[in-house]
Design a protein around this motif. Structure first.
Motif, mmCIF file in Angstrom:
data_model
loop_
_atom_site.group_PDB
_atom_site.id
_atom_site.type_symbol
_atom_site.label_atom_id
_atom_site.label_comp_id
_atom_site.label_asym_id
_atom_site.label_seq_id
_atom_site.Cartn_x
_atom_site.Cartn_y
_atom_site.Cartn_z
ATOM 1 N N ASN A 102 0.784 -1.215 -0.040
ATOM 2 C CA ASN A 102 -0.098 0.054 0.140
ATOM 3 C C ASN A 102 0.864 1.380 0.039
ATOM 4 O O ASN A 102 0.617 2.204 -0.707
ATOM 5 N N VAL A 103 1.859 1.247 0.703
ATOM 6 C CA VAL A 103 2.816 2.583 0.861
ATOM 7 C C VAL A 103 3.515 2.710 -0.436
ATOM 8 O O VAL A 103 3.640 3.863 -0.847
ATOM 9 N N TYR A 104 4.108 1.487 -1.278
ATOM 10 C CA TYR A 104 4.629 1.536 -2.455
ATOM 11 C C TYR A 104 3.627 2.203 -3.627
ATOM 12 O O TYR A 104 3.817 3.022 -4.406
ATOM 13 N N VAL A 105 2.445 1.709 -3.612
ATOM 14 C CA VAL A 105 1.384 2.238 -4.422
ATOM 15 C C VAL A 105 0.976 3.598 -4.337
ATOM 16 O O VAL A 105 1.022 4.463 -5.135
ATOM 17 N N LEU A 106 0.979 3.964 -2.906
ATOM 18 C CA LEU A 106 0.574 5.551 -2.692
ATOM 19 C C LEU A 106 1.763 6.390 -3.097
ATOM 20 O O LEU A 106 1.730 7.495 -3.469
ATOM 21 N N ASN A 107 2.934 5.758 -2.805
ATOM 22 C CA ASN A 107 4.264 6.598 -3.248
ATOM 23 C C ASN A 107 4.380 6.883 -4.774
ATOM 24 O O ASN A 107 4.680 7.919 -5.225
ATOM 25 N N LYS A 108 3.824 5.776 -5.465
ATOM 26 C CA LYS A 108 3.919 5.836 -6.980
ATOM 27 C C LYS A 108 2.989 6.658 -7.421
ATOM 28 O O LYS A 108 3.047 7.594 -8.392
ATOM 29 N N ILE A 109 1.773 6.764 -7.105
ATOM 30 C CA ILE A 109 0.890 7.698 -7.226
ATOM 31 C C ILE A 109 1.116 9.182 -6.873
ATOM 32 O O ILE A 109 1.008 9.958 -7.812
ATOM 33 N N ARG A 110 1.716 9.079 -5.954
ATOM 34 C CA ARG A 110 2.121 10.686 -5.391
ATOM 35 C C ARG A 110 3.134 11.174 -6.494
ATOM 36 O O ARG A 110 3.161 12.133 -6.704
ATOM 37 N N ARG A 111 4.219 10.282 -6.717
ATOM 38 C CA ARG A 111 5.036 10.748 -7.801
ATOM 39 C C ARG A 111 4.532 11.054 -9.066
ATOM 40 O O ARG A 111 5.160 11.833 -9.531
ATOM 41 N N ARG A 112 3.714 10.263 -9.473
ATOM 42 C CA ARG A 112 2.996 10.603 -10.637
ATOM 43 C C ARG A 112 2.222 11.864 -10.850
ATOM 44 O O ARG A 112 2.398 12.543 -11.570
ATOM 45 N N GLY A 113 1.588 12.084 -9.365
ATOM 46 C CA GLY A 113 1.074 13.605 -9.379
ATOM 47 C C GLY A 113 2.164 14.691 -9.556
ATOM 48 O O GLY A 113 1.858 15.692 -10.256
ATOM 49 N N LEU A 114 3.145 14.504 -8.814
ATOM 50 C CA LEU A 114 4.250 15.566 -8.746
ATOM 51 C C LEU A 114 4.792 15.708 -10.179
ATOM 52 O O LEU A 114 5.250 16.759 -10.552
ATOM 53 N N MET A 115 4.967 14.586 -10.956
ATOM 54 C CA MET A 115 5.642 14.558 -12.527
ATOM 55 C C MET A 115 4.633 15.348 -13.211
ATOM 56 O O MET A 115 5.086 16.113 -14.055
ATOM 57 N N GLU A 116 3.389 15.123 -13.148
ATOM 58 C CA GLU A 116 2.364 15.960 -13.768
ATOM 59 C C GLU A 116 2.245 17.461 -13.555
ATOM 60 O O GLU A 116 2.267 18.235 -14.434
ATOM 61 N N ARG A 117 2.538 17.955 -12.262
ATOM 62 C CA ARG A 117 2.561 19.157 -11.753
ATOM 63 C C ARG A 117 3.959 19.766 -12.594
ATOM 64 O O ARG A 117 3.780 21.118 -12.851
ATOM 65 N N GLU A 118 4.750 18.973 -12.647
ATOM 66 C CA GLU A 118 6.230 19.674 -13.315
ATOM 67 C C GLU A 118 6.104 19.856 -14.617
ATOM 68 O O GLU A 118 6.987 20.635 -15.375
ATOM 69 N N GLN A 119 5.238 19.101 -15.305
ATOM 70 C CA GLN A 119 5.131 19.212 -16.816
ATOM 71 C C GLN A 119 4.247 20.344 -17.185
ATOM 72 O O GLN A 119 4.170 20.700 -18.469
#
Length: 143
Positions: A102-119
């Motif tokens: 669960n922590v891994y999945v939440l972290n992956k989702i969070r990173r994806r959201g951060l990457m979308e913000r940077e674009q």
């Protein structure tokens, strides 16, 4: 009462209590990650968090009930503790793996959201550079 039944009852009490505790911990702390990923949409974060907790309960309690049966009977107190230690130990390992998953999945989702913000470009485009224009265009021929 048969000691095997006592072992079952103790195993269920410990396993269900541990599952509820881990699920509540994941729910409470995972909501922060989800709210961040979902750009502050608290209502959506609550809904996703609830769905994740329900899935966690279904998987873990399903495993606990499937792992309930003891092939050997429990004859004395020593065998009772041995059976409980193995069963509760396996449940703890499964809960740990599920927690880390669960922590891994939440972290992956969070990173994806951060990457979308940077674009997102920092400044809106001010015009269109057609062919042969802009800093990357070939220099104009000299006359």
């Amino acid at each position: 009462m048969d000691l095997t039944v006592v072992a079952y009852v103790i195993y269920l009490l410990i396993s269900v209590a541990l599952t509820v505790w881990v699920a509540r911990t994941l729910s409470r702390n995972g909501k922060v990650f989800l709210a961040d990923v979902l750009h502050g949409n608290e209502k959506l974060a609550d809904a996703v968090n609830h769905l994740l907790v329900v899935g966690f309960y279904l998987v873990n309690l399903g495993f606990v009930t499937l792992y309930l049966k003891n092939s050997d009977g429990v004859a004395d107190a020593r065998e009772l503790f041995e059976a409980l230690s193995v069963k509760v130990g396996v449940v703890l390992l499964v809960l740990g793996v599920m927690h880390l998953g669960n922590v891994y999945v939440l972290n992956k989702i969070r990173r994806r959201g951060l990457m979308e913000r940077e674009q997102i470009p920092p400044v809106a485009p001010q015009g269109w550079a057609g062919p042969g224009q802009g800093p990357w265009a070939a220099p104009a021929p000299r006359a």
